[in-house]
Design an enzyme around this catalytic site. Structure first.
Site, PDB file in Angstrom:
ATOM      1  N   GLU A 113      10.219   8.642 -16.860  1.00 34.46           N
ATOM      2  CA  GLU A 113       8.842   9.116 -17.064  1.00 34.46           C
ATOM      3  C   GLU A 113       8.353   8.795 -18.477  1.00 34.46           C
ATOM      4  O   GLU A 113       7.210   8.419 -18.690  1.00 34.46           O
ATOM      5  CB  GLU A 113       8.768  10.629 -16.819  1.00 34.46           C
ATOM      6  CG  GLU A 113       8.957  11.016 -15.373  1.00 34.46           C
ATOM      7  CD  GLU A 113       9.111  12.521 -15.212  1.00 34.46           C
ATOM      8  OE1 GLU A 113       8.176  13.156 -14.724  1.00 34.46           O
ATOM      9  OE2 GLU A 113      10.172  13.068 -15.593  1.00 34.46           O
ATOM     10  N   SER A 150      15.717  21.587 -15.675  1.00 33.71           N
ATOM     11  CA  SER A 150      14.538  22.421 -15.949  1.00 33.71           C
ATOM     12  C   SER A 150      15.006  23.703 -16.618  1.00 33.71           C
ATOM     13  O   SER A 150      16.071  24.232 -16.282  1.00 33.71           O
ATOM     14  CB  SER A 150      13.834  22.736 -14.628  1.00 33.71           C
ATOM     15  OG  SER A 150      13.104  23.937 -14.739  1.00 33.71           O
ATOM     16  N   GLN A 159      -4.819  -3.480 -43.780  1.00 35.21           N
ATOM     17  CA  GLN A 159      -3.644  -2.647 -44.054  1.00 35.21           C
ATOM     18  C   GLN A 159      -3.293  -1.806 -42.812  1.00 35.21           C
ATOM     19  O   GLN A 159      -2.156  -1.367 -42.660  1.00 35.21           O
ATOM     20  CB  GLN A 159      -3.931  -1.749 -45.261  1.00 35.21           C
ATOM     21  CG  GLN A 159      -2.764  -0.886 -45.671  1.00 35.21           C
ATOM     22  CD  GLN A 159      -2.963  -0.318 -47.063  1.00 35.21           C
ATOM     23  OE1 GLN A 159      -2.837  -1.007 -48.059  1.00 35.21           O
ATOM     24  NE2 GLN A 159      -3.308   0.959 -47.128  1.00 35.21           N
ATOM     25  N   HIS A 210       0.837  -1.229   0.000  1.00 37.44           N
ATOM     26  CA  HIS A 210       0.000   0.000   0.000  1.00 37.44           C
ATOM     27  C   HIS A 210       0.860   1.263   0.000  1.00 37.44           C
ATOM     28  O   HIS A 210       0.429   2.302   0.491  1.00 37.44           O
ATOM     29  CB  HIS A 210      -0.951   0.047   1.203  1.00 37.44           C
ATOM     30  CG  HIS A 210      -1.678  -1.227   1.452  1.00 37.44           C
ATOM     31  ND1 HIS A 210      -2.925  -1.487   0.930  1.00 37.44           N
ATOM     32  CD2 HIS A 210      -1.334  -2.335   2.153  1.00 37.44           C
ATOM     33  CE1 HIS A 210      -3.310  -2.701   1.317  1.00 37.44           C
ATOM     34  NE2 HIS A 210      -2.363  -3.238   2.048  1.00 37.44           N
ATOM     35  N   LYS A 235      16.918  21.677 -10.533  1.00 39.52           N
ATOM     36  CA  LYS A 235      16.182  20.443 -10.810  1.00 39.52           C
ATOM     37  C   LYS A 235      16.939  19.418 -11.642  1.00 39.52           C
ATOM     38  O   LYS A 235      17.717  19.752 -12.516  1.00 39.52           O
ATOM     39  CB  LYS A 235      14.853  20.768 -11.502  1.00 39.52           C
ATOM     40  CG  LYS A 235      13.923  21.467 -10.551  1.00 39.52           C
ATOM     41  CD  LYS A 235      12.492  21.246 -10.870  1.00 39.52           C
ATOM     42  CE  LYS A 235      12.068  19.819 -10.687  1.00 39.52           C
ATOM     43  NZ  LYS A 235      10.730  19.640 -11.223  1.00 39.52           N
TER      44      LYS A 235
HETATM   45  N1  ARG Z   1      -1.061  -3.012 -48.777  1.00 32.35           N
HETATM   46  C1  ARG Z   1      -1.904  -4.139 -48.496  1.00 32.35           C
HETATM   47  C2  ARG Z   1      -1.942  -4.404 -47.004  1.00 32.35           C
HETATM   48  O1  ARG Z   1      -1.059  -3.984 -46.355  1.00 32.35           O
HETATM   49  C3  ARG Z   1      -1.408  -5.361 -49.193  1.00 32.35           C
HETATM   50  C4  ARG Z   1      -2.436  -6.365 -49.503  1.00 32.35           C
HETATM   51  C5  ARG Z   1      -3.373  -5.840 -50.509  1.00 32.35           C
HETATM   52  N2  ARG Z   1      -4.235  -6.817 -51.012  1.00 32.35           N
HETATM   53  C6  ARG Z   1      -5.335  -6.508 -51.711  1.00 32.35           C
HETATM   54  N3  ARG Z   1      -6.038  -7.459 -52.151  1.00 32.35           N
HETATM   55  N4  ARG Z   1      -5.700  -5.266 -51.861  1.00 32.35           N
HETATM   56  O2  ARG Z   1      -2.832  -5.019 -46.507  1.00 32.35           O
END
Ligand code: ARG
Length: 479
Positions: free
Chosen positions: A308, A295, A340, A174, A301
Site C-alpha cells: 500500500e 492491526s 534552487q 475490466h 488482521k
Molecule cells: N544554492 C544555489 C542553487 O542551488 C547555487 C547556485 C547559486 N547561484 C547564484 N548565482 N545565486 O541553485
C-alpha cells in the site's frame, strides 16, 4: 589613520560581529538571520557534498595544468579537499546557513583549513556551473543505482515466474474474469514494463552524462580553461556546447522524475494486484509477514502495508515531477534562484524509488502462491467460454453466431448455478448438434492455456520461450 585601519573600521561597521559573506564585497548591509535561513539550501543540498568536492578537485587540477594557479596553491587546495572529503564521509563537517549552500560552505571550510589559497578554487568558475555539475553527477550516479535496483526486481520476477509456468489463474479484463492465463505469463508482463523503465533510464544517461562546468555564471570565462580535461577527470562523456544552456538546463532532472513516475506507476499497479490477490476474496497469494503488519485493534488482521505504501508513494513522485516542470516553465535564461528548488524533488524521488524497488524485490522473493486457490478459481468461472466459441467456429459455425450461442449457454448456466464443464453432452447437443465429446477436453482451463502458443501468448511453450528471452536479456544487460 592608515589605509589598513580604515578598511578594518569599514569592515566592522558593515558586518558588526556577524559572518562576512563570501560575496559580501558589494553590500553595505547584510540580511538578517531569518532571511538567510529562507534563502539557504544547505539543509538539503549538503547531499551534494561529495559531488561538489569531486568537482572542485577536477577544477583545481585543470586550473593548475592550464597555468591558471601555481603548483603550491593546487597542492594546498588538493590536500585540503581530500581532507574535507574524508571528514565528509566521517560525518565530521558542520555546515552553516550563513554560508547559504553546500558550495559556499565547502569553500569556507577549505579556506579555514588551508588559508588564502582556498579562495583560488573559485577562479574561472561560478556557483551556477558548479551546482549544475554537482547535480549532473548526482543524477547520473542515482540513475545507475536505480537501474541496478530495477534489475534486482526483474531477477526476482524471473525466479518466481520460472516456478509457475504451469500455474493457472484467471486473466482479467475490466477486473472481470476473461480467459485463464499462466501465472508466469502474468508476472512476466511486469518484467517487460520494468525493462522499458530500464531502457528509458539508460537512454536518459545520454542527457545526464554531460558536463556544464566551464560555463561560468552564464557566458563562459576569459581564463584559458580546458573543459576536455575536467570532463575526462569527472568521467563525463560530453560537455555542454552552450554556456547559457549549460547553467539553465534542468531537463535531466525532469527526465529523471518523469521516468521515475512511469516506473512508480508500474510498481503501483503491481502493488494493487498484490493487495487484491492477498485479500480473503481472492486469496491467490500470501505476502510474507516481513512485509505486512497487524492491526492494533483487530487481532486477525494481516495488512499489506508495504504494498500500500509503495502505491501511496507513487503520488509524491508524481508530485515531484509536477513541481519541477512547473518550476522551470517560466524561467528566463539563464540561472534564476528559483532553480534552487530543483533539488528536493529529485532527492526525494530517487530515495523513494530505490526504497520502493527494494521493498518490491523483497516482497516478490518471499511471496507465497496459493496454486490450489487459483486453480479453483479457473474451474469455477466462465473464462473458458471463448474456448467453446472457438470450438464451434472450428466446426464451421460463423464466429458471430457461435458467440451469441455461447452467450445463451452461459446465461443458462448462470440461471442453473452451474459452469460450462457441468453441462452434459446431451444438453450441448440441444444447443448445437455439431458438439461432440471432445468438447470437454477443450473446455478444461489447462487445455485452454496450453494451446495459446502464438508468439507472446500464454501457452506453456510460448511462456517458456518468453522466459528464455527475458533471461538472456538480463544476462546481456548485467554483463
Ligand atoms: N544554492 C544555489 C542553487 O542551488 C547555487 C547556485 C547559486 N547561484 C547564484 N548565482 N545565486 O541553485
Amino acid at each position: 589613520m592608515g589605509t589598513s585601519d580604515k578598511s578594518k573600521q569599514f569592515d566592522s561597521k558593515r558586518w558588526g560581529e556577524s559572518v562576512k559573506k563570501l560575496w559580501g564585497g558589494r553590500f553595505s548591509k547584510q540580511p538578517e538571520d531569518w532571511v538567510d535561513e529562507f534563502g539557504a539550501s544547505i539543509p538539503f543540498d549538503q547531499q551534494l557534498a561529495s559531488q561538489d568536492i569531486k568537482g572542485s578537485l577536477a577544477h583545481a587540477k585543470m586550473l593548475f595544468q592550464c597555468g591558471i594557479i601555481e603548483k603550491s596553491s593546487y597542492e594546498n587546495i588538493k590536500n585540503g579537499l581530500i581532507d574535507l572529503q574524508r571528514q565528509e564521509h566521517a560525518g565530521e563537517l558542520h555546515y552553516s546557513a550563513e554560508y547559504e549552500d553546500i558550495h559556499l560552505n565547502l569553500e569556507k571550510l577549505l579556506t579555514d583549513k588551508i588559508g588564502a589559497d582556498g579562495g583560488k578554487i573559485h577562479t574561472a568558475r561560478s556557483r551556477n556551473d558548479q551546482v549544475a555539475t554537482d547535480f549532473h553527477l548526482f543524477v547520473k550516479e542515482e540513475t545507475i543505482q536505480i537501474i541496478e535496483h530495477v534489475e534486482e526486481l526483474q531477477k526476482s520476477l524471473l525466479t518466481l515466474a520460472e516456478k509457475h509456468i504451469q500455474t493457472i489463474l484467471p486473466g482479467y479484463t475490466h477486473l472481470q474474469r476473461a480467459q485463464p492465463v499462466s501465472l508466469a505469463h502474468h508476472l512476466l508482463a511486469y518484467f517487460w514494463m520494468l525493462e522499458r523503465d530500464k531502457e528509458r533510464l539508460t537512454d536518459s544517461l545520454k542527457r545526464t552524462d554531460i558536463m556544464p562546468l566551464g560555463a561560468g555564471a552564464l557566458a563562459g570565462t576569459t581564463f584559458p580553461i580546458d573543459r576536455m580535461m575536467t570532463m575526462e577527470e569527472l568521467g563525463f562523456s560530453k560537455k555542454y556546447l552552450n554556456s547559457l544552456d549549460a547553467v539553465s538546463d534542468r531537463d535531466f532532472a525532469i527526465e529523471c522524475c518523469s521516468i521515475a513516475s512511469i516506473l512508480m506507476m508500474h510498481l503501483s499497479r503491481f502493488c494493487e494486484e498484490l493487495i487484491l490477490w492477498s485479500s480473503e476474496e481472492f486469496a491467490f497469494i500470501e505476502i510474507s509477514d516481513s512485509f505486512t503488519t497487524g492491526s492494533s485493534m483487530m487481532p486477525q488482521k494481516k495488512n499489506p502495508d508495504m504494498a500500500e505504501l509503495v502505491r501511496g508513494k507513487t503520488g509524491r513522485v508524481y508530485g515531484s515531477l509536477v513541481s519541477l516542470i512547473t518550476l522551470m516553465k517560466g524561467l528566463p535564461l539563464a540561472y534564476n534562484k528559483d532553480m534552487q528548488e530543483d533539488k528536493e524533488p529529485v532527492f526525494d524521488t530517487v530515495k523513494t524509488v530505490k526504497g520502493c524497488l527494494s521493498i518490491m524485490t523483497g516482497m516478490v522473493n518471499e511471496l507465497k502462491v496459493n496454486e490450489e486457490r487459483m486453480q479453483e478459481a479457473v474451474n469455477k468461472d466462465f473464462s473458458n467460454a471463448t474456448e467453446l466459441a472457438d470450438y464451434l467456429a472450428k466446426k464451421g459455425v460463423p464466429f458471430r453466431e457461435a458467440h451469441e450461442l455461447v452467450g445463451q449457454i452461459v446465461l443458462h448456466c448462470i440461471h442453473n448455478g452451474c459452469f460450462l464443464l457441468d453441462v452434459s453432452l446431451d444438453e450441448y447437443k440441444q444447443w448445437c448438434s455439431l458438439i461432440e465429446n471432445d468438447l470437454f477436453k477443450v473446455l478444461s482451463p489447462k487445455h485452454a492455456v496450453e494451446r495459446r502458443n502464438s508468439e507472446g501468448g500464454t501457452g506453456f511453450q510460448a511462456v517458456r520461450n518468453q522466459l528464455e528471452a527475458a533471461q538472456s536479456l538480463l544476462a546481456i544487460s548485467s554483463i
